[in-house]
Design an enzyme around this catalytic site. Structure first.
Site: not given
Ligand code: ADP
Ligand code: MG
Length: 383
Positions: A34-35, A122-124, A159, A171, A220
């Site tokens: 929806t965003d 993990a989608g978080l 981002e 997010d 997408y």
């Molecule tokens: P998510 O769904 O978790 O947001 P993304 O691919 O959007 O997945 O983002 C994940 C990225 O964020 C990782 O590949 C890394 O670059 C960065 N990231 C997340 N957690 C950490 C961490 N603990 N240390 C360093 N980078 C991290």
């Molecule tokens: Mg992300």
């Protein structure tokens, strides 16, 4: 986690950090795609978070360490796009870039460490968590304050622009505005942020399938285009401007595929509103029905689900204690969220995982989460 990030900092740089911040991960509760249609969405900040520790350096050097890696990476005062194992540093570097775009003072040299109990991908939204916790840390380093909305915008800009992921505002908005025992409501057009109380006794379960459609970026883009085409055919700027009534009157102007996409978005925005009303009534059974209806709409109308995600929702919605279940996030793979009462526990989650394993030959990652607070400064000895 506070002690863990301080220990990583100590081990990497031989001193106590001056500043510690944290920012939570988030769950998309309801409001699917929806965003970018100018619509509304509800998200939950979770009790898992990412923690950043920093101290200033006088020599202008920047040293970076993540608990996910064994190495300390050093950069100079310039922002450089890094590749491979060091590419995670693009997230905090992107924050510095976005602070510049917002006319803020930039940090000079510093030591930086990050620890997290949020699984990556993990989608978080561990990415929003690293952006917001880094932004708070750099603002403390430079002794500046911004309002929450600016903090959220800095994270998203990092981002979008520096890392190059075209994510919406959900997010960062939820990581920034989250509050324990609340959901975050975002009207994406403003964007406007507010919180909605979450009735007690609800549990969030995430079943991450670790699957990702190979064509996900293209899919997408295709959905985005279909939504914009639908809005144009309906004579509105964005689908959020179209009512269900208008849609029914004008649907003959839309191709069958575009009509399905439009129906999903328009009904989904309506479902977000109904979910808020059900939350106000403390009617979790009704909330759950909206969640599952959202999934079925993703499955059949928006077609951004997968057989793996559908099988999880099919099974979860037959189980005692489950209010509802839906895919969470962009879809085309990823994770399912279930909202449950306390009758659904580890044993039931194991049962879901077992059935999934038998069917698909792989284990889903299972996470039990509660709501948590938004991004915050935990320690600051810099002032
Ligand atoms: P998510 O769904 O978790 O947001 P993304 O691919 O959007 O997945 O983002 C994940 C990225 O964020 C990782 O590949 C890394 O670059 C960065 N990231 C997340 N957690 C950490 C961490 N603990 N240390 C360093 N980078 C991290
Ligand atoms: Mg992300």
């Amino acid at each position: 986690m506070k002690n863990k990030v301080a220990a990583l900092f100590q081990q990497s740089f031989g001193a106590e950090p001056a500043i510690i911040t944290r920012a939570p991960g988030r769950i998309e509760f309801i409001g699917n795609h929806t965003d970018y249609n100018g619509g509304t969405v509800l998200g939950a900040a979770v009790d898992g978070a990412l923690w950043v520790a920093v101290s200033p350096r006088t020599d202008g050097r920047r040293r970076w360490r993540s608990g996910l890696s064994d190495t300390v990476v050093e950069t100079g005062g310039e922002l450089v796009k890094l590749k491979g194992d060091s590419s995670w540093i693009n997230y905090p570097q992107g924050v510095i870039d976005a602070m510049g775009a917002h006319g803020l003072d930039l940090p000079g040299g510093f030591d930086y460490a990050v620890e997290s109990d949020l699984p990556v991908g993990a989608g978080l939204s561990s990415s929003a968590a690293i952006e917001l916790s880094s932004a708070l840390a750099f603002l403390e380093l430079t002794q500046q304050k911004v309002d929450r909305e600016t903090l959220v915008k800095i994270g998203r800009k990092a981002e979008n622009d520096f890392v190059g992921v075209p994510c919406g505002i959900l997010d960062q908005g939820v990581s920034g505005f989250g509050q324990k025992d609340h959901l975050v409501f975002i009207d994406c057009r403003g964007p406007d942020f507010s919180t909605v109380p979450m009735p007690g006794g609800a549990h969030f379960w995430i079943f991450n399938t670790h699957t990702k459609h190979a064509l996900v970026d293209g899919l997408y883009e295709a959905r985005h285009k279909e939504c914009m085409a639908a809005a144009a055919d309906l004579g509105v700027k964005l689908l959020a401007d179209a009512t269900l009534e208008l849609f029914r009157q004008e649907v003959h102007k839309l191709s069958p595929t575009v009509a399905k996409r439009a129906r999903h978005i328009i009904e989904e925005i309506d479902r977000v509103g109904k979910t808020i009303a059900a939350l106000a009534d403390q009617d979790l059974a009704a909330v759950g029905q909206h969640l599952t209806a959202s999934h079925r709409s993703s499955q059949h109308a928006f077609e951004n689900s997968t057989p793996e995600l559908d099988s999880l929702v099919d099974q979860l919605t037959t189980m005692a204690g489950v209010y509802g279940a839906r895919l969470t996030g962009g879809g085309f793979g990823g994770a399912v969220m279930a909202l449950t009462d306390s009758r659904f526990g580890e044993a039931e989650a194991d049962q879901v995982a077992e059935v999934y394993r038998t069917r698909w030959g792989a284990d889903p990652q299972v996470l039990h989460m509660r709501t948590g607070d938004g991004a915050e400064v935990i320690r600051s000895h810099s002032r």
